[in-house]
Design an enzyme around this catalytic site. Structure first.
Site, PDB file in Angstrom:
ATOM      1  N   SER A 236      -2.907  -4.703  -2.107  1.00 49.01           N
ATOM      2  CA  SER A 236      -3.650  -5.958  -1.923  1.00 49.01           C
ATOM      3  C   SER A 236      -3.418  -6.541  -0.530  1.00 49.01           C
ATOM      4  O   SER A 236      -2.415  -6.242   0.138  1.00 49.01           O
ATOM      5  CB  SER A 236      -3.210  -6.965  -2.984  1.00 49.01           C
ATOM      6  OG  SER A 236      -1.837  -7.256  -2.807  1.00 49.01           O
ATOM      7  N   CYS A 291     -10.881   0.242  -4.445  1.00 48.70           N
ATOM      8  CA  CYS A 291     -10.949  -0.609  -3.247  1.00 48.70           C
ATOM      9  C   CYS A 291     -12.298  -0.448  -2.577  1.00 48.70           C
ATOM     10  O   CYS A 291     -12.698  -1.272  -1.774  1.00 48.70           O
ATOM     11  CB  CYS A 291      -9.844  -0.251  -2.275  1.00 48.70           C
ATOM     12  SG  CYS A 291     -10.044   1.382  -1.589  1.00 48.70           S
TER      13      CYS A 291
HETATM   14  P1  NAD Z   1      -0.460  -4.657  -5.016  1.00 47.66           P
HETATM   15  O1  NAD Z   1      -0.539  -5.181  -3.641  1.00 47.66           O
HETATM   16  O2  NAD Z   1      -0.154  -5.586  -6.135  1.00 47.66           O
HETATM   17  O3  NAD Z   1       0.670  -3.513  -5.097  1.00 47.66           O
HETATM   18  C1  NAD Z   1       0.773  -2.517  -4.106  1.00 47.66           C
HETATM   19  C2  NAD Z   1       2.237  -2.121  -3.950  1.00 47.66           C
HETATM   20  O4  NAD Z   1       2.979  -3.258  -3.507  1.00 47.66           O
HETATM   21  C3  NAD Z   1       2.870  -1.653  -5.250  1.00 47.66           C
HETATM   22  O5  NAD Z   1       3.664  -0.513  -4.977  1.00 47.66           O
HETATM   23  C4  NAD Z   1       3.702  -2.843  -5.698  1.00 47.66           C
HETATM   24  O6  NAD Z   1       4.897  -2.464  -6.362  1.00 47.66           O
HETATM   25  C5  NAD Z   1       4.055  -3.539  -4.403  1.00 47.66           C
HETATM   26  N1  NAD Z   1       4.153  -5.003  -4.570  1.00 47.66           N
HETATM   27  C6  NAD Z   1       3.505  -5.770  -5.487  1.00 47.66           C
HETATM   28  N2  NAD Z   1       3.821  -7.076  -5.303  1.00 47.66           N
HETATM   29  C7  NAD Z   1       4.670  -7.122  -4.256  1.00 47.66           C
HETATM   30  C8  NAD Z   1       5.332  -8.193  -3.567  1.00 47.66           C
HETATM   31  N3  NAD Z   1       5.189  -9.461  -3.951  1.00 47.66           N
HETATM   32  N4  NAD Z   1       6.110  -7.881  -2.516  1.00 47.66           N
HETATM   33  C9  NAD Z   1       6.268  -6.608  -2.116  1.00 47.66           C
HETATM   34  N5  NAD Z   1       5.677  -5.562  -2.745  1.00 47.66           N
HETATM   35  C10 NAD Z   1       4.886  -5.811  -3.792  1.00 47.66           C
HETATM   36  O7  NAD Z   1      -1.818  -3.858  -5.281  1.00 47.66           O
HETATM   37  P2  NAD Z   1      -2.328  -3.206  -6.639  1.00 47.66           P
HETATM   38  O8  NAD Z   1      -2.721  -4.303  -7.569  1.00 47.66           O
HETATM   39  O9  NAD Z   1      -1.387  -2.160  -7.102  1.00 47.66           O
HETATM   40  O10 NAD Z   1      -3.638  -2.460  -6.106  1.00 47.66           O
HETATM   41  C11 NAD Z   1      -4.896  -3.082  -5.997  1.00 47.66           C
HETATM   42  C12 NAD Z   1      -5.172  -3.564  -4.593  1.00 47.66           C
HETATM   43  O11 NAD Z   1      -5.058  -2.490  -3.676  1.00 47.66           O
HETATM   44  C13 NAD Z   1      -6.592  -4.094  -4.418  1.00 47.66           C
HETATM   45  O12 NAD Z   1      -6.559  -5.231  -3.606  1.00 47.66           O
HETATM   46  C14 NAD Z   1      -7.312  -2.955  -3.715  1.00 47.66           C
HETATM   47  O13 NAD Z   1      -8.437  -3.328  -2.951  1.00 47.66           O
HETATM   48  C15 NAD Z   1      -6.219  -2.439  -2.847  1.00 47.66           C
HETATM   49  N6  NAD Z   1      -6.480  -1.075  -2.430  1.00 47.66           N
HETATM   50  C16 NAD Z   1      -6.851  -0.864  -1.145  1.00 47.66           C
HETATM   51  C17 NAD Z   1      -7.140   0.423  -0.706  1.00 47.66           C
HETATM   52  C18 NAD Z   1      -7.574   0.678   0.704  1.00 47.66           C
HETATM   53  O14 NAD Z   1      -7.529   1.815   1.121  1.00 47.66           O
HETATM   54  N7  NAD Z   1      -7.974  -0.326   1.452  1.00 47.66           N
HETATM   55  C19 NAD Z   1      -7.050   1.495  -1.599  1.00 47.66           C
HETATM   56  C20 NAD Z   1      -6.647   1.236  -2.912  1.00 47.66           C
HETATM   57  C21 NAD Z   1      -6.350  -0.058  -3.322  1.00 47.66           C
END
Ligand code: NAD
Length: 506
Positions: A236, A291
């Site tokens: 995210s 995404c």
């Molecule tokens: P997320 O940001 O919640 O989690 C991603 C990673 O960050 C995970 O490994 C998680 O454990 C870690 N994380 C979560 N909260 C955290 C915090 N507070 N501090 C530090 N680390 C933390 O994302 P998600 O819900 O797993 O995935 C969905 C998101 O990813 C959507 O916004 C989507 O658009 C994005 N995404 C982007 C792409 C791209 O290439 N641009 C590809 C896939 C997904």
């Protein structure tokens, strides 16, 4: 995100991978990995301790000493073997993925396959990690470049592509001579771990690939660790921005691929049937949890007459567990995600958008406890409404109206996100204008989800990306290597030359 979660105690535990061994964590903090169609607890995953994260990085650091000097052919052959193993285990990998993530089995195979393409590309590393040489830059002097690995690199991955996105990262990092510490999504780490087992089976030596689990605490430890040289993040925008800032401050090279609000711009001269199929597939496939999902449609002029047909198309999609044959839309990842999506749908109604199709609380016989949301369509949406301003990450398509292509381009460019977009038209001139003027990293022309194959790199612009270089493809070789320039003069006799030279010339 809170790292503390209630857990079942009678299920298998997910192991850490440290120095070539799959080991049990000694942590007191675990969370459940849950099947989103049934709520069955599949496993429990540890929140690794600081000592375990240090041990993984130390193992990677030790392994780097020899791995960085491993001949390029030996590195490439491991990935040749690895791609074969992934192919042989495709059915098993897809089944694990569907059980923990929810997407349909064919889509889960697609998830693995798009990662497999990167592994195939990593097997061609001999042609990718080439330096340059300029002959005779001064009398008897040549200058050339070496693309050398950085050291220990780390990857942090999201839940929505638990096979593809880890495979965007560690194969290219390792093929270029680095060692790696991966932190998969704690929501669905099982297919990632199976892929790591296969990577070791393919011949990746001990310590070259390590895995730690956890949430915020583990991620912060990776950002801060002095022995990690580069961090690749996908997730995210909120978390990615934090990771970019924290890891950059600690002196690391960082790339963050983040959230999205992808617009499909539809002109009335487009092929109607193909466009409606593309929109429905790209908005509702994977329950909108891509995404690159086409979560926003901008209908231009007379294309606004197509809404009823789009709704009819969406109604034909089958909502069911990903394991059931014929399913189009599986569950979203968690109960919390379902509640969030339903809350956003309610906000759309409250803020005055027209709910053309309400997918809340669909009947899914046999899977009453699943996190299902059916295809949902809003028209009359506008900037300022939460359904437009926020990434919904569920099967919700939000339709806006524009009168001209210029107006549509202006709308897309005014949105903070710039991950992907697509135009549907039969006009080459309109498509070319769009491609030139749109400020988005990945552009599709009659292609709804334009994720590039690994001959290119994933891109993204503005709020969807931090860092210059994208994952996989040529840009990943640059990201995971340090360019060293060598300027060399070799004397072919014992002449004394012209004496001391105090100028800057060679
Ligand atoms: P997320 O940001 O919640 O989690 C991603 C990673 O960050 C995970 O490994 C998680 O454990 C870690 N994380 C979560 N909260 C955290 C915090 N507070 N501090 C530090 N680390 C933390 O994302 P998600 O819900 O797993 O995935 C969905 C998101 O990813 C959507 O916004 C989507 O658009 C994005 N995404 C982007 C792409 C791209 O290439 N641009 C590809 C896939 C997904």
């Amino acid at each position: 995100m809170n790292d503390m979660h209630a857990v079942a105690t009678d299920v298998a535990t997910v192991k850490l991978l440290i120095d070539g061994e799959f080991v049990e964590s000694s942590t007191a903090h675990w969370r459940d990995v849950v099947n989103p169609a049934t709520q069955a607890v599949l496993a429990r995953v540890p929140m690794a301790t600081p000592a375990e994260i240090d041990a993984a990085v130390a193992a990677a650091q030790r392994a780097f000493k020899t791995w960085r000097k491993t001949p390029i052919g030996a590195r490439a052959r491991i990935f040749l073997k690895y791609q074969q193993l992934i192919r042989e285990h495709m059915g098993e990998l897809a089944a694990i993925l569907t059980a923990e993530q929810g997407k349909t089995l064919p889509d889960a195979e697609g998830d693995v396959f798009r990662g497999l393409e990167v592994v195939e590309h990593a097997a061609a590393i001999g042609n990718l990690q080439l330096g340059e040489l300029a002959n005779n830059v001064a009398g008897g002097v040549d200058t050339y470049t070496l693309l050398q690995p950085l050291g220990v690199c780390a990857g942090i991955t999201p839940f929505n592509f638990p096979a593809m996105i880890p495979l965007w990262m560690f194969p290219m990092a390792i093929a270029t001579g680095n060692t790696f510490v991966l932190k998969p999504s704690e929501q669905d780490p099982l297919v990632t771990m199976r892929l790591c087992e296969l990577a070791l089976q393919a011949g990746i030596p001990k310590g070259v690939l390590n895995v730690v689990h956890g949430g915020e605490t583990a991620v912060n430890a990776i950002c801060d660790h002095p022995d990690i040289k580069a961090v690749s993040f996908v997730g995210s925008t909120k978390v990615g921005t934090h990771v970019y800032q924290r890891a950059s401050l600690a002196g690391k090279r960082v790339q963050c691929m983040m959230g999205a609000k992808n617009h499909a711009v539809v002109l009335a001269d487009a092929n109607k049937e193909q466009t409606l199929n593309a929109l429905a597939g790209a908005a509702f496939g994977a329950a909108g949890q891509r995404c690159m999902a086409a979560s926003t449609a901008v209908l231009v002029g007379a294309a606004n007459d197509w809404i009823a047909d789009l709704v009819a198309k969406a109604k034909t999609l089958k909502v069911n567990a990903g394991t059931e044959a014929g399913t189009d839309v599986g569950p979203v990842i968690s109960c919390a995600a379902r509640e969030r999506v339903e809350g956003l749908i309610a906000s759309g109604v409250e803020q005055g958008a027209t709910l053309e199709l309400d997918g809340r609380a669909p009947a899914v016989p046999g899977y009453e406890r699943g996190n299902f949301v059916g295809p949902t369509i809003f028209s009359g949406a506008a900037p300022g409404m939460r359904i437009y301003d926020e990434e919904i990450f569920g099967p919700v398509l939000v339709i806006l109206r524009a009168e001209t292509l210029d107006e549509a381009i202006e709308l897309v460019n005014a949105n903070p996100n710039g991950n992907g977009t697509a135009i549907f038209t039969q006009s080459g001139a309109a498509a070319r204008r769009f491609q030139e003027d749109i400020d988005v990293g990945q552009v599709g022309i009659n292609v709804p989800i334009p994720v590039p194959v690994p001959l290119f790199s994933f891109s993204g612009s503005r709020a969807s990306k931090l860092g210059d270089l994208g994952p996989y493809g040529k840009q990943a070789v640059t990201f995971y290597t340090q360019t060293k320039t060598v300027t060399a003069r070799w004397f072919d006799d014992d002449t004394l030359g012209h004496g001391v030279n105090t100028t800057i010339s060679l």
